[in-house]
Scaffold this motif. Structure first.
Motif, mmCIF file in Angstrom:
data_model
loop_
_atom_site.group_PDB
_atom_site.id
_atom_site.type_symbol
_atom_site.label_atom_id
_atom_site.label_comp_id
_atom_site.label_asym_id
_atom_site.label_seq_id
_atom_site.Cartn_x
_atom_site.Cartn_y
_atom_site.Cartn_z
ATOM 1 N N ASP A 122 0.961 -1.106 0.035
ATOM 2 C CA ASP A 122 -0.220 0.011 -0.106
ATOM 3 C C ASP A 122 0.667 0.626 -0.343
ATOM 4 O OD1 ASP A 122 -1.639 2.096 1.129
ATOM 5 O OD2 ASP A 122 -2.823 1.097 1.091
ATOM 6 N N PRO A 123 1.118 2.369 -0.869
ATOM 7 C CA PRO A 123 1.363 3.629 -1.127
ATOM 8 C C PRO A 123 1.723 4.359 0.205
ATOM 9 C CG PRO A 123 -0.369 3.694 -3.100
ATOM 10 C CD PRO A 123 -0.496 2.538 -1.813
ATOM 11 N N ASP A 124 0.746 3.836 1.046
ATOM 12 C CA ASP A 124 0.916 4.849 2.279
ATOM 13 C C ASP A 124 1.666 4.308 3.681
ATOM 14 O OD1 ASP A 124 -1.484 6.261 2.129
ATOM 15 O OD2 ASP A 124 -2.966 5.560 2.978
ATOM 16 N N VAL A 125 1.465 3.239 3.292
ATOM 17 C CA VAL A 125 2.461 2.322 4.176
ATOM 18 C C VAL A 125 4.362 2.301 3.952
ATOM 19 C CG1 VAL A 125 3.461 -0.107 4.965
ATOM 20 C CG2 VAL A 125 0.850 -0.485 4.123
ATOM 21 N N LEU A 126 3.813 2.534 2.082
ATOM 22 C CA LEU A 126 5.298 2.759 1.943
ATOM 23 C C LEU A 126 5.988 3.855 2.453
ATOM 24 C CD1 LEU A 126 4.788 1.185 -1.628
ATOM 25 C CD2 LEU A 126 6.598 0.328 0.450
ATOM 26 N N ALA A 127 5.255 5.577 2.416
ATOM 27 C CA ALA A 127 5.830 6.244 2.478
ATOM 28 C C ALA A 127 5.348 6.827 4.452
ATOM 29 C CB ALA A 127 4.301 7.224 2.536
ATOM 30 N N ALA A 128 5.303 5.426 4.827
ATOM 31 C CA ALA A 128 4.943 5.360 6.104
ATOM 32 C C ALA A 128 6.662 4.743 6.631
ATOM 33 C CB ALA A 128 3.987 4.567 7.265
ATOM 34 N N LEU A 129 6.993 4.120 5.951
ATOM 35 C CA LEU A 129 8.197 3.212 5.718
ATOM 36 C C LEU A 129 9.264 4.254 6.049
ATOM 37 C CD1 LEU A 129 7.757 -0.256 4.207
ATOM 38 C CD2 LEU A 129 8.754 0.234 6.388
ATOM 39 N N GLU A 130 9.075 5.365 5.135
ATOM 40 C CA GLU A 130 10.264 6.277 5.084
ATOM 41 C C GLU A 130 11.607 6.691 6.017
ATOM 42 O OE1 GLU A 130 9.127 9.245 2.522
ATOM 43 O OE2 GLU A 130 8.553 7.923 0.198
ATOM 44 N N GLY A 131 10.659 7.373 6.935
ATOM 45 C CA GLY A 131 10.713 7.358 8.543
ATOM 46 C C GLY A 131 11.350 6.817 9.399
ATOM 47 N N ILE A 236 5.008 3.490 14.303
ATOM 48 C CA ILE A 236 3.058 2.965 14.410
ATOM 49 C C ILE A 236 2.797 3.419 13.244
ATOM 50 C CG2 ILE A 236 1.669 4.717 16.015
ATOM 51 C CD1 ILE A 236 3.529 4.719 18.320
ATOM 52 N N ALA A 237 3.248 4.618 12.927
ATOM 53 C CA ALA A 237 2.432 4.860 11.293
ATOM 54 C C ALA A 237 2.555 3.538 10.972
ATOM 55 C CB ALA A 237 3.005 6.047 11.103
ATOM 56 N N VAL A 238 3.590 3.474 10.304
ATOM 57 C CA VAL A 238 3.310 1.644 9.313
ATOM 58 C C VAL A 238 2.752 0.563 10.750
ATOM 59 C CG1 VAL A 238 4.725 -0.001 9.072
ATOM 60 C CG2 VAL A 238 6.326 2.170 8.751
ATOM 61 N N HIS A 239 2.471 0.070 11.244
ATOM 62 C CA HIS A 239 1.476 -0.847 11.920
ATOM 63 C C HIS A 239 0.132 -0.164 12.084
ATOM 64 C CE1 HIS A 239 5.218 -2.097 13.974
ATOM 65 N NE2 HIS A 239 4.464 -3.342 14.177
ATOM 66 N N ARG A 240 0.188 1.063 12.046
ATOM 67 C CA ARG A 240 -1.448 1.517 12.122
ATOM 68 C C ARG A 240 -2.347 1.405 10.643
ATOM 69 N NH1 ARG A 240 -1.267 5.933 16.433
ATOM 70 N NH2 ARG A 240 -1.942 5.185 17.615
ATOM 71 N N ALA A 241 -1.063 1.896 9.231
ATOM 72 C CA ALA A 241 -1.242 1.652 7.790
ATOM 73 C C ALA A 241 -1.920 0.457 7.583
ATOM 74 C CB ALA A 241 -0.088 2.334 6.940
ATOM 75 N N ASP A 249 1.423 -1.460 23.502
ATOM 76 C CA ASP A 249 -0.051 -0.207 22.970
ATOM 77 C C ASP A 249 0.576 0.588 22.454
ATOM 78 O OD1 ASP A 249 -1.831 1.415 23.453
ATOM 79 O OD2 ASP A 249 -2.586 0.255 25.859
ATOM 80 N N LEU A 250 -0.228 1.113 21.246
ATOM 81 C CA LEU A 250 0.318 2.310 20.402
ATOM 82 C C LEU A 250 -0.583 2.873 20.711
ATOM 83 C CD1 LEU A 250 -0.321 0.574 17.019
ATOM 84 C CD2 LEU A 250 2.149 0.644 18.309
ATOM 85 N N ALA A 251 -1.356 3.368 21.193
ATOM 86 C CA ALA A 251 -1.402 4.787 21.687
ATOM 87 C C ALA A 251 -1.314 5.249 23.093
ATOM 88 C CB ALA A 251 -2.801 4.630 22.773
ATOM 89 N N ALA A 252 -0.380 4.535 24.191
ATOM 90 C CA ALA A 252 0.327 4.902 25.333
ATOM 91 C C ALA A 252 1.483 5.529 24.778
ATOM 92 C CB ALA A 252 0.291 3.300 25.682
ATOM 93 N N LEU A 253 2.577 4.342 23.707
ATOM 94 C CA LEU A 253 3.560 4.666 23.167
ATOM 95 C C LEU A 253 3.748 6.126 22.999
ATOM 96 C CD1 LEU A 253 6.623 3.850 22.293
ATOM 97 C CD2 LEU A 253 5.842 3.059 21.047
ATOM 98 N N GLU A 254 2.640 6.256 21.815
ATOM 99 C CA GLU A 254 2.329 7.732 21.442
ATOM 100 C C GLU A 254 1.847 8.868 22.462
ATOM 101 O OE1 GLU A 254 0.422 8.525 17.075
ATOM 102 O OE2 GLU A 254 -0.723 7.593 18.379
ATOM 103 N N ASP A 255 1.449 8.666 23.177
ATOM 104 C CA ASP A 255 1.096 9.608 24.131
ATOM 105 C C ASP A 255 2.491 9.571 25.077
ATOM 106 O OD1 ASP A 255 -0.584 11.302 25.916
ATOM 107 O OD2 ASP A 255 0.387 9.861 27.286
ATOM 108 N N GLY A 256 3.159 8.944 25.127
ATOM 109 C CA GLY A 256 4.292 8.846 25.636
ATOM 110 C C GLY A 256 5.783 9.229 25.037
ATOM 111 N N LEU A 415 8.400 -2.846 17.689
ATOM 112 C CA LEU A 415 7.869 -2.339 16.913
ATOM 113 C C LEU A 415 8.740 -1.922 15.383
ATOM 114 C CD1 LEU A 415 4.906 -0.995 17.033
ATOM 115 C CD2 LEU A 415 5.707 0.879 17.262
ATOM 116 N N VAL A 416 9.644 -1.730 15.842
ATOM 117 C CA VAL A 416 10.858 -0.878 14.509
ATOM 118 C C VAL A 416 11.391 -2.323 13.854
ATOM 119 C CG1 VAL A 416 12.379 0.237 14.466
ATOM 120 C CG2 VAL A 416 11.184 1.132 15.382
ATOM 121 N N ARG A 417 11.549 -3.195 14.968
ATOM 122 C CA ARG A 417 12.001 -4.461 13.388
ATOM 123 C C ARG A 417 10.794 -4.483 13.071
ATOM 124 N NH1 ARG A 417 14.156 -7.305 18.915
ATOM 125 N NH2 ARG A 417 12.763 -9.379 18.786
ATOM 126 N N ASP A 418 9.626 -5.178 12.863
ATOM 127 C CA ASP A 418 8.712 -5.565 12.531
ATOM 128 C C ASP A 418 8.390 -5.100 11.387
ATOM 129 O OD1 ASP A 418 8.878 -7.530 14.644
ATOM 130 O OD2 ASP A 418 6.172 -7.183 15.103
#
Length: 668
Positions: A122-131, A236-241, A249-256, A415-418
């Motif tokens: 998916d283009p959104d996944v590929l775009a998120a992977l750039e970071g 986090i963006a890759v996992h969601r896309a 927990d993505l939301a908890a990590l993102e909040d932190g 998360l990053v490794r995956d």
């Protein structure tokens, strides 16, 4: 796994690898990102070490790519895979997937590749992977306003090793502790004997401090998350896309992460922001408050007539009084108003609380003076109060945030490794889609019923060579099957070399465990690939001897080999070449190898061989507007006509001339 048994790993490297949390898992799975976190190991070297570990794991002798041309084909197909990655990690990770003769390794990668083919690029996944990139260690973290204290030398050594971020001091008694408290914002005493001792300053008695380093030095986990904040947010963006199952927990990590700044301080706290701003603006605001008072007094003096009787003036002079006395006598009310305005400005502009305001108001004296000046000692005390409050607030916020994030560190790593591994899978999926690939069937010779090793070679249906510099839709699909040895004949520019390149690409990718560019492929598991490209010009005596020696070695031990040779006859005179090729084919056939020799001397070689050698042909249908029209799929057991024969045939059909007919009969 004995780390030093890995090819290319010596004692020093093994020591560095042993510092990883789980080096065997990283090496076994080709986790380049984790291996590269070992001291002194770059990502490129990590890939080489991983390849060596994988070979060791599967008892892989190496050397599958036996010739320069075979290695060149591998580099080409690998570059095509790497071109479809987003991250540098994925490109390096693909370097750990190599052509292997080992059944277990091929099956292992095939399982991985089959899962990869289910992925949607998916283009959104590929775009998120750039970071996304491998996580970085924060390096040395030093905290200078805090220290550890102990009376015990052994405890001192333990503390330095457990918490290197803080200074560790040896003290003899409570007095020594008190002296430390005057130099540090916080002193943490490690000895229980100090419990109950009351000292000025922030002195904490924590005998368990070494067991809970994140509470004592919250900067440690915060530095890790701060340095990797952008990479984690991208993961986090890759996992969601991609709708991946997350390791935390993505939301908890993102909040932190949202509460953390790049320098490891806590963001988003109004009180901490207020204190920080007050400290930063203190000097400038104090100067502005002075100006408020002095401007008020100047205006009052301009607007008010001051009358002093002679006896009063004489009395003031005799007492040595100056302007201050005049202010006190004649403008006392105005001075009070000016000082009040200065105090209010200082308090309001810095947004000070009640306790801070009481200190701030003492910065301007009630005793009249002109010009009005702030008391630097009071301003210094205010700065100390604000700084202490800021450090207390920041410390508490850091401890709270560190407590939230510390337990998520391993989850964040996964998360990053995956996300990085997803890039590897998507590269395989994109390659397979771009070249219309399918998973091949790799056959063990022993699996063939009522047959020998020679009964299994390769069978390709609808293959398109990925090494051709042409769009896929412009490449004609090729069907070709060989068991044992075969000669491949055909017209010039008919596609003989491209067919060898297709076979080599399919075999290389299949032994990498990856999908191959064809509609259907079945092939035996080969021990090695010998691909000899076309020789440019006749070889000299030394080079000719070297080439013959190479084929002699192959003929003696080539069972299980795939041999692809492009126009070997160019190494010497045509007559001698036909005899040499015939002899090589005889030896390869007897030895159970699979071989395809492209040659313009197929008919001559067939006559000289002492066995019934198969001759396949890439047949030219004819000439259309001076261009060859070719059936790219070799025809089995068919000697293809040459281009000159086609031209003579065309001329004979166009002209009623005995000459052309006689020439045509020479080809029969």
């Amino acid at each position: 796994m004995d780390l030093e048994s890995i090819p290319g790993v010596g004692e020093k490297t093994a020591r560095a690898l042993s510092e990883l949390d789980d080096p065997e898992r990283a090496l076994r799975t080709g986790d380049v990102a984790t291996i590269a976190t070992a001291p002194g190991i770059s990502q490129g070297r990590a890939a080489r070490i991983a390849r060596g570990a994988i070979r060791l794991e599967h008892d892989d002798p190496g050397g599958f790519l036996a010739t320069d041309r075979a290695r060149e084909v591998y580099r080409t197909v690998r570059s095509l895979l790497e071109a479809r990655t987003v991250t540098d990690y994925a490109a390096q990770r693909l370097a750990t997937i190599y052509p292997s003769p080992c059944r277990s390794r091929i099956a292992e990668v095939q399982a991985f590749a089959c899962e990869a083919l289910e992925r949607d690029p998916d283009p959104d996944v590929l775009a998120a992977l750039e970071g996304v990139a491998p996580l970085r260690e924060p390096g040395d973290v030093r905290v200078r306003e805090r220290c550890l204290a102990t009376t015990d030398a052994e405890r001192y050594s333990e503390a330095r090793e457990a918490i290197p971020e803080l200074s560790v001091e040896i003290v003899e008694d409570a007095q020594g502790l008190a002296e430390l408290a005057r130099g540090y914002s916080t002193v943490i005493a490690l000895d229980e004997s100090f419990a109950g001792v009351t000292l000025d300053g922030d002195v904490q008695v924590r005998p368990d401090a070494l067991e809970t380093p994140a509470e004592v030095v919250p900067e440690r986990p915060l530095a890790f998350f701060a340095r990797n904040r952008d990479r984690l947010q991208a993961a986090i963006a890759v996992h969601r896309a991609a709708d991946l199952e997350a390791a935390c927990d993505l939301a908890a990590l993102e909040d932190g992460l949202s509460r953390l700044t790049e320098d490891g301080t806590v963001a988003g706290d109004d009180e901490l922001d207020r204190l920080t701003t007050a400290i930063d603006d203190l000097d400038a605001t104090a100067s502005a408050a002075e100006s408020v008072a002095n401007d008020h007094l100047r205006e009052a003096i301009r607007e008010q007539d001051v009358t002093i009787e002679g006896s009063d003036l004489l009395s003031l002079v005799e007492r040595g009084a100056g302007v201050d006395s005049l202010l006190s006598r004649e403008l006392a009310d105005e001075y009070a108003r000016a000082v009040a305005a200065a105090r209010d400005h200082l308090v309001d502009a810095l947004d000070l609380d009640q306790g801070e305001s009481e200190i701030a108001r003492r910065a301007f004296s009630d005793e009249p003076t002109f010009p009005v000046e702030r008391d630097e000692d009071v301003i210094g005390r205010l700065r100390e109060e604000l700084t202490a409050a800021k450090e207390r607030r920041a410390g508490r916020l850091k401890r709270d945030l560190a407590a939230d994030l510390a337990d998520r560190r391993e989850g964040a790593r996964r998360l990053v490794r995956d996300a990085l591994e997803l890039d590897v899978e998507l590269a395989i999926a994109r390659f397979a889609d771009d070249f219309a690939c399918t998973m091949p069937t790799v056959v063990e010779p022993s699996d063939v019923e009522d047959g020998t090793a020679a009964d299994v070679g390769f069978a390709i249906e609808g293959g398109r060579s990925p090494v051709l510099d042409e769009p896929l839709e412009r490449i004609d699909p090729v069907d070709y099957e060989v068991s044992g040895v075969a000669l491949l004949s055909g017209v010039n520019s008919g596609g003989k070399t491209s067919t060898l390149d297709l076979v080599a690409s399919v075999v290389v990718l299949a032994h990498m465990g990856l999908p191959v560019p064809a509609e259907r492929v079945r092939l035996r598991r080969f021990d090695d690939l010998h691909y000899h490209a076309k020789t440019q010009g006749t070889l000299d005596a030394g080079a000719f001897e070297s080439t013959v020696r190479e084929f002699a070695d192959l003929a003696q031990g080539g069972e299980g080999s795939l041999v692809l040779v492009d126009e070997l006859e160019s190494i010497t005179e045509p007559g001698a070449s036909a005899r040499i090729i015939a002899g090589i084919l005889e030896a390869l056939s007897e030895n159970g190898a699979t071989a395809v020799f492209v040659s313009h001397l197929a008919d001559e070689i067939r006559e000289m061989a002492d066995f019934d050698v198969t001759v396949d042909g890439i047949e030219a249908v004819g000439l259309v507007d001076g261009e060859l029209e070719v059936n790219r799929s070799p025809v089995k057991d068919h000697l293809a006509r040459s281009t000159p024969e086609l031209i003579v045939e065309k001329l004979a059909g166009e002209h009623d001339s005995a000459f052309y007919g006689a020439l045509l009969e020479k080809f029969e």
